[in-house]
Design a protein around this motif. Structure first.
Motif, short mmCIF file in Angstrom:
data_model
loop_
_atom_site.label_atom_id
_atom_site.label_comp_id
_atom_site.label_asym_id
_atom_site.label_seq_id
_atom_site.Cartn_x
_atom_site.Cartn_y
_atom_site.Cartn_z
N GLU A 91 0.69 -1.47 0.29
CA GLU A 91 0.18 -0.08 0.09
C GLU A 91 1.13 0.84 -0.18
O GLU A 91 0.24 1.83 -0.81
CB GLU A 91 -1.52 -0.27 0.71
CG GLU A 91 -2.14 -1.14 1.42
CD GLU A 91 -2.96 -1.35 2.64
OE1 GLU A 91 -3.08 -0.39 2.91
OE2 GLU A 91 -4.17 -1.45 2.09
N LYS A 92 1.95 1.18 0.68
CA LYS A 92 2.78 2.57 0.74
C LYS A 92 3.13 2.43 -0.79
O LYS A 92 3.50 3.83 -1.48
CB LYS A 92 3.79 2.22 1.47
CG LYS A 92 5.03 3.34 2.39
CD LYS A 92 5.89 3.01 2.60
CE LYS A 92 6.85 3.95 3.11
NZ LYS A 92 7.39 4.23 4.24
N ILE A 93 4.51 1.79 -1.03
CA ILE A 93 4.56 1.49 -2.59
C ILE A 93 3.59 1.94 -3.27
O ILE A 93 3.70 3.27 -4.47
CB ILE A 93 4.48 0.41 -3.28
CG1 ILE A 93 6.21 0.37 -2.41
CG2 ILE A 93 5.69 1.22 -4.50
CD1 ILE A 93 6.72 -1.70 -2.68
N ILE A 94 2.12 1.76 -3.64
CA ILE A 94 1.02 2.15 -4.93
C ILE A 94 0.83 3.22 -4.40
O ILE A 94 0.80 4.72 -5.07
CB ILE A 94 -0.17 1.34 -4.56
CG1 ILE A 94 -0.16 0.19 -4.50
CG2 ILE A 94 -1.06 1.98 -5.53
CD1 ILE A 94 -1.12 -1.08 -5.33
N ARG A 95 0.87 4.46 -2.90
CA ARG A 95 0.93 5.48 -2.44
C ARG A 95 1.74 6.41 -2.48
O ARG A 95 1.53 7.74 -3.66
CB ARG A 95 0.54 5.59 -1.62
CG ARG A 95 -0.85 5.14 -0.47
CD ARG A 95 -1.11 5.77 0.43
NE ARG A 95 -2.99 4.73 1.20
CZ ARG A 95 -2.56 4.56 2.35
NH1 ARG A 95 -1.44 4.36 2.85
NH2 ARG A 95 -3.73 3.92 2.98
N SER A 96 3.03 6.00 -2.85
CA SER A 96 4.11 7.10 -3.46
C SER A 96 4.20 6.47 -4.53
O SER A 96 4.46 7.84 -5.18
CB SER A 96 5.55 5.80 -2.81
OG SER A 96 6.07 5.99 -1.23
N LEU A 97 3.79 5.96 -5.39
CA LEU A 97 3.62 5.66 -7.47
C LEU A 97 2.52 6.51 -7.31
O LEU A 97 2.99 7.67 -8.68
CB LEU A 97 3.41 4.68 -7.55
CG LEU A 97 4.62 3.62 -7.57
CD1 LEU A 97 4.57 2.43 -7.93
CD2 LEU A 97 5.60 4.25 -8.24
N LEU A 98 1.37 6.36 -6.39
CA LEU A 98 0.18 7.36 -7.44
C LEU A 98 0.55 9.16 -7.08
O LEU A 98 0.38 9.97 -8.00
CB LEU A 98 -0.93 7.43 -6.65
CG LEU A 98 -1.96 5.70 -7.05
CD1 LEU A 98 -3.02 5.21 -5.65
CD2 LEU A 98 -2.04 6.05 -7.82
N ILE A 99 1.47 9.52 -6.06
CA ILE A 99 1.86 10.42 -6.11
C ILE A 99 2.91 11.00 -6.83
O ILE A 99 1.93 12.44 -7.30
CB ILE A 99 2.12 10.80 -4.49
CG1 ILE A 99 1.16 10.75 -3.61
CG2 ILE A 99 2.91 12.35 -4.13
CD1 ILE A 99 1.62 10.45 -1.85
#
Length: 51
Positions: free
Chosen positions: A8-16
């Motif tokens: 989830e942290k990786i996906i959030r970082s990529l989305l940002i």
């Protein structure tokens, strides 16, 4: 093992990052002359410039 929170942290970082890149690219197209370099074909396919 990769946990769900890490994913989830990786996906959030990529989305940002993608959101920031989208905003930057929109700003470049709207406020610079890059659109003529990115898409120079509009003059040759029958679209006339407003005079």
């Amino acid at each position: 093992m990769i946990t769900l929170k890490k994913i989830e942290k990786i996906i959030r970082s990529l989305l940002i990052i993608l959101l920031l890149l989208l905003i930057l690219s929109q700003w470049l197209v709207l406020h610079t002359d890059i659109k003529t370099y990115v898409n120079p074909v509009y003059e040759y396919i029958g679209v006339f410039k407003p005079e």
